[in-house]
Design an enzyme around this catalytic site. Sequence first.
Site, mmCIF file in Angstrom:
data_model
loop_
_atom_site.group_PDB
_atom_site.id
_atom_site.type_symbol
_atom_site.label_atom_id
_atom_site.label_comp_id
_atom_site.label_asym_id
_atom_site.label_seq_id
_atom_site.Cartn_x
_atom_site.Cartn_y
_atom_site.Cartn_z
ATOM 1 N N VAL A 65 0.814 -1.214 0.000
ATOM 2 C CA VAL A 65 0.000 0.000 0.000
ATOM 3 C C VAL A 65 0.848 1.265 0.000
ATOM 4 O O VAL A 65 0.337 2.356 -0.268
ATOM 5 C CB VAL A 65 -0.956 -0.005 1.215
ATOM 6 C CG1 VAL A 65 -0.221 0.310 2.511
ATOM 7 C CG2 VAL A 65 -2.116 0.951 1.013
ATOM 8 N N TYR A 66 2.150 1.157 0.270
ATOM 9 C CA TYR A 66 3.007 2.336 0.246
ATOM 10 C C TYR A 66 3.137 2.841 -1.186
ATOM 11 O O TYR A 66 3.786 2.216 -2.031
ATOM 12 C CB TYR A 66 4.394 2.020 0.806
ATOM 13 C CG TYR A 66 4.449 1.699 2.291
ATOM 14 C CD1 TYR A 66 3.342 1.879 3.120
ATOM 15 C CD2 TYR A 66 5.618 1.235 2.874
ATOM 16 C CE1 TYR A 66 3.398 1.585 4.469
ATOM 17 C CE2 TYR A 66 5.693 0.953 4.231
ATOM 18 C CZ TYR A 66 4.572 1.122 5.023
ATOM 19 O OH TYR A 66 4.641 0.838 6.366
ATOM 20 N N SER A 67 2.502 3.975 -1.436
ATOM 21 C CA SER A 67 2.522 4.596 -2.767
ATOM 22 C C SER A 67 2.083 3.622 -3.847
ATOM 23 O O SER A 67 2.635 3.585 -4.956
ATOM 24 C CB SER A 67 3.913 5.174 -3.087
ATOM 25 O OG SER A 67 4.259 6.162 -2.142
ATOM 26 N N ASN A 68 1.077 2.809 -3.512
ATOM 27 C CA ASN A 68 0.461 1.887 -4.468
ATOM 28 C C ASN A 68 1.480 0.970 -5.134
ATOM 29 O O ASN A 68 1.451 0.735 -6.344
ATOM 30 C CB ASN A 68 -0.314 2.663 -5.540
ATOM 31 C CG ASN A 68 -1.297 1.789 -6.290
ATOM 32 O OD1 ASN A 68 -1.880 0.863 -5.715
ATOM 33 N ND2 ASN A 68 -1.493 2.066 -7.572
#
Length: 344
Positions: free
Chosen positions: A61-64
Amino acid sequence: MEYRHLGASGLRVPALSFGAGTFGGSGPLFGAWGTTDATEARRLVDICLDAGVSLFDTADVYSNGASETVLGEAIKGRRDQVIISTKTSLPMGDGSNDAGSSRPRLIRAVENALRRLGTDYIDLLQLHAFDARTPIEEVLSTLDALIRAGKLRYIGASNFAGWQLMKSLALADQHGWPRHVAHQVYYSLAGRDYEWELMPLGLDQGVGALAWSPLGWGRLTGRIRRGQPLPEGSRLHETATFGPPVDDAKLYDIIDVLDALAEETGRSVPQIAINWLLQRPTVASVIIGARNEAQLRQNLGAVGWALTQEQVARLDAASAVTAPYPYFPYYRQEGFARLNPPAV
């Protein structure tokens, strides 16, 4: 660099690990954390490895997914020198199976993470949140299959409540599935809720803590002072609402003691805050972040020395808060305390 066993597992991890949330940053939260590209990331990884920091933590989920991609580029050619930790379960899209820990979601998430990281196995996969809609048996049996397939080495959780983690451990024991050996938790001088239930659970069950945001969501950097406005360049202007709440009066009490100890020790405020964490029960590794080389080298200075017992006691007193029910009787009343000694 000191290495510690991760919970009751055979995996040894460095006392400090690197959080790659700043890699490839985009959006209102991660963009404010940092926008490190692959070239910059490679330099930070070089510095980490030179210092003995071999564990790198990220999440889909970190920066997609961009954080995993940049980390993969930064470690290319030296996979056997690093320990990769990543997380999944938070939403990665609007589809019906784009969030949670169902079998199809976990299998797809692991395959995508392997592709982005440029590797064929993940050392530690952590569930980024508890999925109340998926039976725990389905979650654990899927993780067991992924380990048997050689795609994962160990599993853990992140931000679970005590009952959620304990139920998962009990079912793993019942069925012979892998146990969570790590719990990635918010823990800092400005946020000690981990100590009430999750720390005793970790001690009892052999679950090691990976502490995230050890500087209280950027509040213990040494730049915030009582009676002064937030510094102009502080990321808290953009990110404060995303993070854990902090009582300002208590925060300034903590900062006052940190400032005094900085004078006594010649160490920086962040180094003292991290060193305090390294002495806490169950803490296997403290996850440090950095937007640049200077910040990284500053945080690396938290190891190789130790606060005295008297200095730790002063920080304990400044950061202590009343435990919520049903925990406060164990700290206040002699009969409870004799039967249930606190973990710290």
